[in-house]
Design a protein around this motif. Structure first.
Motif, PDB file in Angstrom:
ATOM      1  N   GLN A  54       1.443  -7.363  -5.507  1.00 19.53           N
ATOM      2  CA  GLN A  54       0.411  -6.425  -5.932  1.00 19.53           C
ATOM      3  C   GLN A  54       0.587  -5.140  -5.131  1.00 19.53           C
ATOM      4  O   GLN A  54       0.738  -5.183  -3.911  1.00 19.53           O
ATOM      5  CB  GLN A  54      -0.974  -7.008  -5.688  1.00 19.53           C
ATOM      6  N   LEU A  55       0.595  -3.996  -5.824  1.00 19.21           N
ATOM      7  CA  LEU A  55       0.768  -2.716  -5.154  1.00 19.21           C
ATOM      8  C   LEU A  55      -0.449  -1.841  -5.419  1.00 19.21           C
ATOM      9  O   LEU A  55      -0.842  -1.632  -6.564  1.00 19.21           O
ATOM     10  CB  LEU A  55       2.026  -1.998  -5.657  1.00 19.21           C
ATOM     11  N   HIS A 114       0.336  -5.218 -12.040  1.00 16.08           N
ATOM     12  CA  HIS A 114       0.213  -5.474 -10.599  1.00 16.08           C
ATOM     13  C   HIS A 114       0.152  -4.188  -9.780  1.00 16.08           C
ATOM     14  O   HIS A 114       0.070  -4.233  -8.556  1.00 16.08           O
ATOM     15  CB  HIS A 114       1.358  -6.368 -10.122  1.00 16.08           C
ATOM     16  N   VAL A 115       0.163  -3.025 -10.455  1.00 10.56           N
ATOM     17  CA  VAL A 115       0.036  -1.732  -9.776  1.00 10.56           C
ATOM     18  C   VAL A 115      -1.355  -1.189 -10.079  1.00 10.56           C
ATOM     19  O   VAL A 115      -1.725  -1.006 -11.234  1.00 10.56           O
ATOM     20  CB  VAL A 115       1.113  -0.728 -10.242  1.00 10.56           C
ATOM     21  N   LEU A 140       0.864  -1.175   0.000  1.00  6.93           N
ATOM     22  CA  LEU A 140       0.000   0.000   0.000  1.00  6.93           C
ATOM     23  C   LEU A 140       0.903   1.228   0.000  1.00  6.93           C
ATOM     24  O   LEU A 140       1.733   1.398   0.893  1.00  6.93           O
ATOM     25  CB  LEU A 140      -0.879  -0.011   1.247  1.00  6.93           C
ATOM     26  N   PHE A 141       0.763   2.066  -1.016  1.00  5.46           N
ATOM     27  CA  PHE A 141       1.581   3.272  -1.154  1.00  5.46           C
ATOM     28  C   PHE A 141       0.624   4.441  -1.275  1.00  5.46           C
ATOM     29  O   PHE A 141      -0.040   4.603  -2.290  1.00  5.46           O
ATOM     30  CB  PHE A 141       2.463   3.160  -2.396  1.00  5.46           C
ATOM     31  N   GLY A 142       0.507   5.237  -0.236  1.00  7.17           N
ATOM     32  CA  GLY A 142      -0.431   6.338  -0.251  1.00  7.17           C
ATOM     33  C   GLY A 142       0.253   7.678  -0.195  1.00  7.17           C
ATOM     34  O   GLY A 142       1.360   7.819   0.336  1.00  7.17           O
ATOM     35  N   GLY A 143      -0.411   8.677  -0.744  1.00  7.87           N
ATOM     36  CA  GLY A 143       0.102  10.024  -0.690  1.00  7.87           C
ATOM     37  C   GLY A 143      -0.841  10.983  -1.384  1.00  7.87           C
ATOM     38  O   GLY A 143      -1.777  10.565  -2.059  1.00  7.87           O
ATOM     39  N   SER A 197       6.923  -1.451  -6.052  1.00  8.31           N
ATOM     40  CA  SER A 197       6.270  -2.478  -6.874  1.00  8.31           C
ATOM     41  C   SER A 197       7.163  -3.701  -7.088  1.00  8.31           C
ATOM     42  O   SER A 197       6.667  -4.784  -7.381  1.00  8.31           O
ATOM     43  CB  SER A 197       5.838  -1.901  -8.227  1.00  8.31           C
ATOM     44  N   THR A 198       8.472  -3.532  -6.930  1.00  9.12           N
ATOM     45  CA  THR A 198       9.376  -4.679  -7.093  1.00  9.12           C
ATOM     46  C   THR A 198       9.433  -5.535  -5.832  1.00  9.12           C
ATOM     47  O   THR A 198       9.982  -6.629  -5.860  1.00  9.12           O
ATOM     48  CB  THR A 198      10.806  -4.227  -7.441  1.00  9.12           C
TER      49      THR A 198
END
Length: 141
Positions: A34-35, A77-78, A9-12, A29-30
């Protein structure tokens, strides 16, 4: 999610979206199967507090999400989401509302979002790490 697969989970706010964000998302993502990239926004607050008397141009969350989707169109996958998280000054209450909005956006998968989000959200730490590495490369350090 099948057993053994990892979710990030990448939020901003991504306001403005810049190359440091993109580099950090690629790095994140690497590290996962799943991102989920989440544009977390309170556009009224952002416009009033971040862009009043600013020469910077305000881009709404729809534009920011579109740019992210285009940037990662070749990365199946992103996945990019947009959620509203109020900015009231009560951080814990705001984060709870944001967490629930993220949960709904991702399909209510309890395993995707840790209980203590955002303190251990993968994206925050990866973003800082990747931004530092990118800066060091640019400066030749």
């Amino acid at each position: 999610m099948p057993e053994g697969r990892t979710i990030g989970l990448f939020g901003g706010k991504f306001s403005p979206l810049h190359n440091g964000h993109l580099a950090a998302i690629v790095e994140a993502s690497t590290r996962v199967d799943q991102l989920h990239v989440v544009v977390i926004t309170d556009e009224v607050w952002e416009r009033e507090h971040l862009y009043t008397n600013s020469k910077a141009v305000f881009f709404d969350s729809r534009h920011r999400a579109r740019w992210l989707r285009r940037a990662f169109k070749d990365h199946p996958h992103v996945r990019v989401h947009v959620v509203h998280q109020p900015t009231t000054g009560n951080n814990w209450a705001d984060w709870r509302v944001g967490r629930e909005a993220i949960r709904q956006s991702l399909g209510d998968d309890d395993d995707t979002i840790p209980e203590n989000y955002p303190r251990i959200a993968v994206g925050h730490f990866l973003r800082v790490e990747a931004a530092a590495e990118h800066t060091n490369r640019v400066l030749g350090l």
